[in-house]
Design a protein around this motif. Structure first.
Motif: not given
Length: 158
Positions: A7-8, A13-16
Motif C-alpha cells: 500500500s505504501e 507510485g501515485i505521488i511520483a
C-alpha cells in the motif's frame, strides 16, 4: 530492512506519477534501478570483504592454536618425569647428586647398614638391652663339617 508494504509503494507510485509526470516516469524508474543496483553491488562487495577479513582472523587464530598445540606436543614428546621430580626436589631442598652417576663408597649412608656405628657400644647400652634368646641368634660362621663322621641314624646298636 525498510518495512514498506504494497500500500505504501502504491502511494509512492501515485505521488511520483503526479510529480514527475507520465512521460518522464520510465526514465526516472530506470535511473532509480541503476542506482539501486550500484548500492546492492557496493553492499555485497563490502559484505564479501568483511567476511574475508573474518575468515583471515579465524585462520590466524586457528594457526596460532595449531602452533600452540604443536609446541605442547613437542614438550610431551620430550617428557621426562624423573627430570621434573629432580627439579622439584632441587628447588625445595637444594643441590643433590645425580642418580645417574655412581657415588663414592662410604660417602652416603646407603652403603652402611643402619645398625652399624663408628664408636663401640658403651656399657650402659649393653647392660640395658636384654640378652638375645637362643632361637633368635644366628651364628656368623657356619659349623665345620667333619668328613669322617658317620651320620646318626637314631637307632640303637643291635
Amino acid at each position: 530492512m525498510f518495512d514498506i508494504g504494497w500500500s505504501e509503494l502504491l502511494l509512492i507510485g501515485i505521488i511520483a506519477l503526479i510529480a514527475i509526470g507520465p512521460k518522464e516516469l520510465p526514465g526516472a524508474l530506470r535511473t532509480l534501478g541503476q542506482w539501486m543496483a550500484k548500492i546492492r553491488r557496493m553492499a555485497s562487495e563490502f559484505q564479501g570483504q568483511f567476511q574475508e577479513a573474518m575468515r583471515e582472523a579465524e585462520i590466524d587464530q586457528l594457526k596460532k592454536e595449531m602452533d600452540d598445540m604443536a609446541a605442547k606436543a613437542t614438550d610431551y614428546a620430550q617428557f621426562d618425569p624423573l627430570d621434573d621430580v629432580r627439579r622439584d626436589i632441587e628447588n625445595s631442598v637444594g643441590d643433590i647428586p645425580s642418580l645417574d652417576q655412581p657415588s663414592t663408597p662410604g660417602a652416603t649412608a646407603e652403603t652402611q647398614p643402619e645398625h652399624a656405628t663408628t664408636s663401640p657400644p658403651s656399657e650402659t647400652t649393653a647392660a640395658a638391652s636384654p640378652p638375645p634368646s637362643d632361637s633368635a641368634t644366628v651364628s656368623a660362621a657356619p659349623e665345620p663339617v667333619i668328613a669322617d663322621a658317620k651320620p646318626e641314624t637314631g637307632r640303637a646298636p643291635a
